[in-house]
Design a protein around this motif. Structure first.
Motif, PDB file in Angstrom:
ATOM      1  N   ALA A   1       0.835  -1.208   0.000  1.00 29.61           N
ATOM      2  CA  ALA A   1       0.000   0.000   0.000  1.00 29.61           C
ATOM      3  C   ALA A   1       0.868   1.256   0.000  1.00 29.61           C
ATOM      4  O   ALA A   1       0.542   2.252  -0.684  1.00 29.61           O
ATOM      5  N   ASN A   2       1.976   1.241   0.759  1.00 33.10           N
ATOM      6  CA  ASN A   2       2.872   2.400   0.782  1.00 33.10           C
ATOM      7  C   ASN A   2       3.486   2.641  -0.597  1.00 33.10           C
ATOM      8  O   ASN A   2       3.602   3.789  -1.052  1.00 33.10           O
ATOM      9  N   ARG A   3       3.887   1.602  -1.275  1.00 32.15           N
ATOM     10  CA  ARG A   3       4.461   1.764  -2.612  1.00 32.15           C
ATOM     11  C   ARG A   3       3.404   2.266  -3.601  1.00 32.15           C
ATOM     12  O   ARG A   3       3.699   3.042  -4.502  1.00 32.15           O
ATOM     13  N   ARG A   4       2.181   1.825  -3.404  1.00 32.18           N
ATOM     14  CA  ARG A   4       1.105   2.279  -4.299  1.00 32.18           C
ATOM     15  C   ARG A   4       0.863   3.787  -4.125  1.00 32.18           C
ATOM     16  O   ARG A   4       0.625   4.510  -5.105  1.00 32.18           O
ATOM     17  N   ARG A   5       0.967   4.272  -2.876  1.00 31.60           N
ATOM     18  CA  ARG A   5       0.745   5.699  -2.627  1.00 31.60           C
ATOM     19  C   ARG A   5       1.832   6.563  -3.275  1.00 31.60           C
ATOM     20  O   ARG A   5       1.594   7.713  -3.609  1.00 31.60           O
ATOM     21  N   THR A   6       3.024   6.008  -3.441  1.00 31.10           N
ATOM     22  CA  THR A   6       4.114   6.772  -4.060  1.00 31.10           C
ATOM     23  C   THR A   6       4.272   6.466  -5.545  1.00 31.10           C
ATOM     24  O   THR A   6       5.253   6.887  -6.168  1.00 31.10           O
ATOM     25  N   GLY A   7       3.339   5.722  -6.107  1.00 27.80           N
ATOM     26  CA  GLY A   7       3.372   5.436  -7.531  1.00 27.80           C
ATOM     27  C   GLY A   7       4.329   4.342  -7.942  1.00 27.80           C
ATOM     28  O   GLY A   7       4.612   4.170  -9.134  1.00 27.80           O
ATOM     29  N   LEU A   8       4.832   3.550  -6.975  1.00 26.23           N
ATOM     30  CA  LEU A   8       5.785   2.485  -7.287  1.00 26.23           C
ATOM     31  C   LEU A   8       5.097   1.142  -7.495  1.00 26.23           C
ATOM     32  O   LEU A   8       5.769   0.151  -7.798  1.00 26.23           O
ATOM     33  N   ALA A   9       3.786   1.067  -7.318  1.00 27.72           N
ATOM     34  CA  ALA A   9       3.031  -0.170  -7.538  1.00 27.72           C
ATOM     35  C   ALA A   9       1.750   0.170  -8.280  1.00 27.72           C
ATOM     36  O   ALA A   9       1.274   1.317  -8.256  1.00 27.72           O
TER      37      ALA A   9
ATOM     38  N   ILE B   1       2.504 -10.210  -9.135  1.00 25.33           N
ATOM     39  CA  ILE B   1       3.755 -10.864  -8.741  1.00 25.33           C
ATOM     40  C   ILE B   1       4.875  -9.836  -8.636  1.00 25.33           C
ATOM     41  O   ILE B   1       5.630  -9.804  -7.652  1.00 25.33           O
ATOM     42  N   LYS B   2       5.002  -8.968  -9.643  1.00 27.23           N
ATOM     43  CA  LYS B   2       6.053  -7.948  -9.636  1.00 27.23           C
ATOM     44  C   LYS B   2       5.888  -7.011  -8.448  1.00 27.23           C
ATOM     45  O   LYS B   2       6.871  -6.673  -7.756  1.00 27.23           O
ATOM     46  N   ASP B   3       4.662  -6.583  -8.189  1.00 29.09           N
ATOM     47  CA  ASP B   3       4.423  -5.657  -7.082  1.00 29.09           C
ATOM     48  C   ASP B   3       4.770  -6.287  -5.742  1.00 29.09           C
ATOM     49  O   ASP B   3       5.363  -5.632  -4.869  1.00 29.09           O
ATOM     50  N   VAL B   4       4.400  -7.560  -5.548  1.00 30.11           N
ATOM     51  CA  VAL B   4       4.660  -8.214  -4.261  1.00 30.11           C
ATOM     52  C   VAL B   4       6.156  -8.466  -4.073  1.00 30.11           C
ATOM     53  O   VAL B   4       6.703  -8.249  -2.979  1.00 30.11           O
ATOM     54  N   LEU B   5       6.864  -8.905  -5.107  1.00 27.51           N
ATOM     55  CA  LEU B   5       8.300  -9.127  -4.980  1.00 27.51           C
ATOM     56  C   LEU B   5       9.030  -7.811  -4.700  1.00 27.51           C
ATOM     57  O   LEU B   5       9.969  -7.761  -3.892  1.00 27.51           O
ATOM     58  N   SER B   6       8.606  -6.742  -5.341  1.00 24.94           N
ATOM     59  CA  SER B   6       9.229  -5.431  -5.104  1.00 24.94           C
ATOM     60  C   SER B   6       8.916  -4.932  -3.689  1.00 24.94           C
ATOM     61  O   SER B   6       9.784  -4.353  -3.013  1.00 24.94           O
ATOM     62  N   ALA B   7       7.690  -5.157  -3.230  1.00 25.54           N
ATOM     63  CA  ALA B   7       7.330  -4.761  -1.870  1.00 25.54           C
ATOM     64  C   ALA B   7       8.126  -5.558  -0.849  1.00 25.54           C
ATOM     65  O   ALA B   7       8.507  -5.039   0.212  1.00 25.54           O
ATOM     66  N   THR B   8       8.399  -6.835  -1.157  1.00 25.04           N
ATOM     67  CA  THR B   8       9.206  -7.667  -0.269  1.00 25.04           C
ATOM     68  C   THR B   8      10.607  -7.081  -0.112  1.00 25.04           C
ATOM     69  O   THR B   8      11.141  -6.941   0.996  1.00 25.04           O
ATOM     70  N   ALA B   9      11.247  -6.710  -1.239  1.00 26.59           N
ATOM     71  CA  ALA B   9      12.585  -6.114  -1.192  1.00 26.59           C
ATOM     72  C   ALA B   9      12.576  -4.762  -0.474  1.00 26.59           C
ATOM     73  O   ALA B   9      13.551  -4.379   0.171  1.00 26.59           O
ATOM     74  N   SER B  10      11.448  -4.037  -0.563  1.00 23.88           N
ATOM     75  CA  SER B  10      11.375  -2.710   0.049  1.00 23.88           C
ATOM     76  C   SER B  10      11.336  -2.769   1.577  1.00 23.88           C
ATOM     77  O   SER B  10      11.496  -1.738   2.237  1.00 23.88           O
ATOM     78  N   LEU B  11      11.122  -3.954   2.136  1.00 24.15           N
ATOM     79  CA  LEU B  11      11.160  -4.092   3.595  1.00 24.15           C
ATOM     80  C   LEU B  11      12.573  -3.928   4.140  1.00 24.15           C
ATOM     81  O   LEU B  11      12.776  -3.740   5.338  1.00 24.15           O
TER      82      LEU B  11
END
Length: 422
Positions: free
Chosen positions: A322-330, A409-419
């Motif tokens: 959700a945080n990445r979506r708010r910044t346009g990264l997802a 899949i791309k969004d979840v893998l990217s969100a995983t790395a963003s942790l």
């Protein structure tokens, strides 16, 4: 069978304490002898023979209770005689007398007091085997306890020069990898500084003190490194280990309610239960960084502990997405649902030790992941998933089995790395 006369002969033959043959054979000197004095024979000839002490009639329990005093030569003459007479007929008491007399010999000044180096481990093993600790470490603290102990064992094994070995740190920010050079000692300083957030939440001393405002983990680390009056060295190991011990002891004595205490990381917060699991995760990953730098073999955490770390990351993923979506990264949410309702999900299947199945909500952190609403699946090895969480590999490098909605899949893998973070 033997008669009374035979018993008398046995008593005469037995050295000092007649009775059990094993006691007589193994310990030929259970009673102390007076040292020989020159001329004593002539002096004894002029002395009258002392009177035999009156032997009291004592019960078995009383005689048994006198064994300690007898071993220390603290009984009266009559009691000593009664005890020694009893030892000729009672094998259990004779064995106990042997053990007590051997223990008393440790008090002699001329005895070598160097202890067997394995004595401590045997005593601890025996004590822990007989009764559990009065204040046991809660289950949710054991991953942190285990990982700090494993790292400390690694630090004990490395040499002085290896504390300055270069360590390459990296993590994932937004959509790129950040790299930072450090040393083994600097990494321990980083762990000390960030663990201070937990210390502060518990009202303990913070290694950064109280003068600094609330800082993020990265800012705390930079501030700690800058405050050192010389390059980090092995002297940091003591404060780091003492801090980890203090955290564990404090939580163990605090009781159940402490698990929900909030630990603030500036931009986010975790309950203490999850915070210590996160600290265990970071301790393991940085220990692995150190081990790589000094060519030291280092294994992943145990299966149950690894499972807990993966579970924490999986629980954080909906909010990270959700945080990445708010910044346009997802990508945008496709199907909003009421809080607590099942929504579109990604099935995360983690294989190997610590693995399991998780369903990650894709459109809202308030929705519930659901097998029936799964639109994609990702399968990964447990250690590799943790490497992605730590930012040690990128989403593109993750060797994941993928099926279904490619954008999810791309969004979840990217969100995983963003942790990940320093």
């Amino acid at each position: 069978m033997t008669g009374p006369d035979d018993d008398a002969d046995d008593v005469a033959r037995a050295p000092w304490i007649p009775g059990p043959r094993r006691a007589a054979d193994d310990h030929a000197d259970l009673t102390a002898r007076l040292p020989e004095v020159p001329g004593a024979e002539a002096e004894e000839a002029d002395m009258e023979e002392p009177e035999e002490p009156e032997v009291p009639d004592l019960s078995h329990n009383v005689l048994k209770s006198l064994l300690g005093a007898w071993a220390l030569s603290a009984c009266s003459a009559g009691e000593t005689k009664a005890v020694e007479n009893h030892l000729t007929a009672c094998a259990p008491c004779a064995d106990e007398a042997l053990r007590l007399r051997d223990a008393v010999t440790l008090l002699h000044e001329d005895r070598d007091l160097d202890l067997d180096p394995l004595l401590r481990s045997r005593v601890l093993e025996n004590c822990l085997g007989r009764r559990p600790a009065r204040i046991p470490v809660p289950d949710w603290v054991t991953p942190y306890d285990a990982e700090t102990a494993r790292l400390d064992a690694l630090l004990r094994d490395i040499g002085e020069s290896e504390w300055h070995a270069p360590v390459r740190l990296k993590w994932y920010e937004e959509d790129h990898v950040v790299r930072r050079k450090a040393t083994v000692a600097a990494v321990i300083g980083h762990l000390l500084a960030v663990d201070g957030l937990v210390s502060a939440a518990l009202g303990l001393d913070d290694p950064l003190g109280t003068a600094l405002p609330e800082l993020s983990p990265t800012e705390r680390t930079e501030a700690f490194w800058a405050a050192l009056d010389r390059p980090p060295n092995r002297s940091l190991r003591g404060p780091w280990r003492e801090q980890s011990h203090t955290l564990i002891r404090t939580v163990a004595f605090a009781g159940r309610g402490v698990a929900d205490l909030t630990v603030t990381y500036k931009d986010f917060a975790l309950p203490l239960r999850d915070s210590l699991l996160e600290r265990a995760f970071e301790c393991w990953l940085h220990a692995d960084d150190i081990a790589t730098a000094v060519a030291y073999p280092y294994a992943p955490p145990s299966g149950p502990h690894l499972h807990g770390m993966i579970d924490l990351a999986a629980r954080l993923l909906p909010a990270a997405l959700a945080n990445r979506r708010r910044t346009g990264l997802a990508g945008p949410a496709k199907e909003l649902v009421a809080a607590g309702a099942p929504g579109r999900s990604l099935h995360l299947e983690v294989e190997g030790a610590g693995g399991g199945h998780w369903y990650i909500s894709l459109d809202s952190p308030a929705a519930v992941g659901s097998p029936e609403r799964a639109v994609a699946q990702v399968a990964m090895d447990g250690v590799e998933f943790c490497q992605l969480v730590a930012g040690h590999i990128t989403p593109e490098e993750a060797a994941a089995g993928q099926d279904g909605d490619r954008e999810a899949i791309k969004d979840v893998l990217s969100a995983t790395a963003s942790l990940s973070r320093l």
